[in-house]
Design a protein around this motif. Structure first.
Motif, PDB file in Angstrom:
ATOM      1  N   LEU A 125     -88.003 -23.979  64.889  1.00 63.02           N
ATOM      2  CA  LEU A 125     -88.002 -22.619  65.431  1.00 63.02           C
ATOM      3  C   LEU A 125     -88.836 -22.438  66.696  1.00 63.02           C
ATOM      4  N   LYS A 126     -89.785 -23.309  66.937  1.00 60.38           N
ATOM      5  CA  LYS A 126     -90.728 -23.108  68.042  1.00 60.38           C
ATOM      6  C   LYS A 126     -90.133 -23.500  69.387  1.00 60.38           C
ATOM      7  N   GLY A 127     -90.580 -22.879  70.420  1.00 59.74           N
ATOM      8  CA  GLY A 127     -90.307 -23.296  71.782  1.00 59.74           C
ATOM      9  C   GLY A 127     -88.850 -23.324  72.210  1.00 59.74           C
ATOM     10  N   GLU A 128     -88.627 -23.956  73.354  1.00 62.52           N
ATOM     11  CA  GLU A 128     -87.284 -24.050  73.924  1.00 62.52           C
ATOM     12  C   GLU A 128     -86.579 -25.336  73.533  1.00 62.52           C
ATOM     13  N   ARG A 129     -87.324 -26.341  73.138  1.00 56.66           N
ATOM     14  CA  ARG A 129     -86.754 -27.643  72.796  1.00 56.66           C
ATOM     15  C   ARG A 129     -86.755 -27.819  71.283  1.00 56.66           C
ATOM     16  N   VAL A 130     -85.613 -28.160  70.733  1.00 55.62           N
ATOM     17  CA  VAL A 130     -85.549 -28.477  69.303  1.00 55.62           C
ATOM     18  C   VAL A 130     -85.850 -29.963  69.185  1.00 55.62           C
ATOM     19  N   PRO A 131     -86.925 -30.325  68.469  1.00 55.53           N
ATOM     20  CA  PRO A 131     -87.315 -31.736  68.441  1.00 55.53           C
ATOM     21  C   PRO A 131     -86.556 -32.555  67.396  1.00 55.53           C
ATOM     22  N   ILE A 132     -86.575 -33.851  67.618  1.00 61.52           N
ATOM     23  CA  ILE A 132     -86.210 -34.796  66.576  1.00 61.52           C
ATOM     24  C   ILE A 132     -87.470 -34.923  65.729  1.00 61.52           C
ATOM     25  N   ILE A 133     -87.346 -34.682  64.435  1.00 60.22           N
ATOM     26  CA  ILE A 133     -88.512 -34.683  63.547  1.00 60.22           C
ATOM     27  C   ILE A 133     -88.512 -35.968  62.733  1.00 60.22           C
ATOM     28  N   PHE A 134     -89.584 -36.747  62.869  1.00 55.48           N
ATOM     29  CA  PHE A 134     -89.767 -37.931  62.040  1.00 55.48           C
ATOM     30  C   PHE A 134     -90.735 -37.539  60.922  1.00 55.48           C
ATOM     31  N   THR A 135     -90.274 -37.631  59.684  1.00 56.66           N
ATOM     32  CA  THR A 135     -91.080 -37.235  58.537  1.00 56.66           C
ATOM     33  C   THR A 135     -90.660 -38.013  57.304  1.00 56.66           C
ATOM     34  N   GLN A 136     -91.599 -38.266  56.425  1.00 61.23           N
ATOM     35  CA  GLN A 136     -91.291 -38.893  55.139  1.00 61.23           C
ATOM     36  C   GLN A 136     -90.642 -37.902  54.181  1.00 61.23           C
ATOM     37  N   TYR A 137     -90.862 -36.628  54.417  1.00 59.70           N
ATOM     38  CA  TYR A 137     -90.419 -35.589  53.490  1.00 59.70           C
ATOM     39  C   TYR A 137     -89.575 -34.531  54.201  1.00 59.70           C
ATOM     40  N   PRO A 138     -88.291 -34.813  54.426  1.00 62.43           N
ATOM     41  CA  PRO A 138     -87.457 -33.787  55.053  1.00 62.43           C
ATOM     42  C   PRO A 138     -87.137 -32.633  54.113  1.00 62.43           C
TER      43      PRO A 138
END
Length: 160
Positions: A125-138
């Motif tokens: 939801l933040k900012g103008e860029r939607v990031p690729i999220i690297f996480t162990q717990y999606p």
């Protein structure tokens, strides 16, 4: 899912990464790599240059430079706190990110899935860029976004 190398990414994340890189190359824009996590991710107790954000920047910055892009790498990890407090103000505290890595399993992990879910949702939801999220717990972010979220993770270390 692509699993070639040290990481895995959803097909949507791989397409998103390709689009982000192409956009940055065509417009000579910046590419933001941001890490959120605990003290081990922050590099406490190590030489700061051995920390993974710095290592990533050291290896990738010359490549980005040759492609006409500016790589901005930010290690926003903090000792003893995890990511919950930063998630509440993610847009202001983490800033823009094209690639956002969550590395706080030591202090948050499986027992705090609600906190991690907040991190993932605030990242989108933040900012103008939607990031690729690297996480162990999606968690259930893929179901909630109807498979549109850009999610990946590092593969576990191989036992020798």
């Amino acid at each position: 899912t692509y699993t070639s190398g040290m990481a895995m990414m959803s097909e949507q994340a791989m397409e998103g990464l390709a689009r982000k890189l192409l956009h940055s190359m065509i417009t000579n824009d910046e590419f933001y790599y941001v890490l959120g996590g605990h003290s081990a991710a922050a590099g406490h107790g190590n030489d700061f240059h051995q920390q993974k954000t710095m290592a990533f920047h050291y290896v990738m910055e010359p490549v980005f430079h040759k492609l006409g892009m500016r790589l901005v790498s930010r290690n926003m990890a903090m000792g003893g706190l995890g990511t919950l407090h930063f998630s509440a103000g993610m847009a202001d505290l983490y800033g823009e990110s094209d690639f956002l890595e969550w590395d706080s399993a030591m202090t948050e992990g499986y027992n705090n899935l609600h906190d991690i879910d907040l991190f993932n949702k605030q990242a989108i939801l933040k900012g103008e860029r939607v990031p690729i999220i690297f996480t162990q717990y999606p968690n259930n972010i893929m179901e909630e976004t109807k498979g549109k979220a850009w999610i990946g993770n590092m593969l576990p270390a191989l036992e020798v």
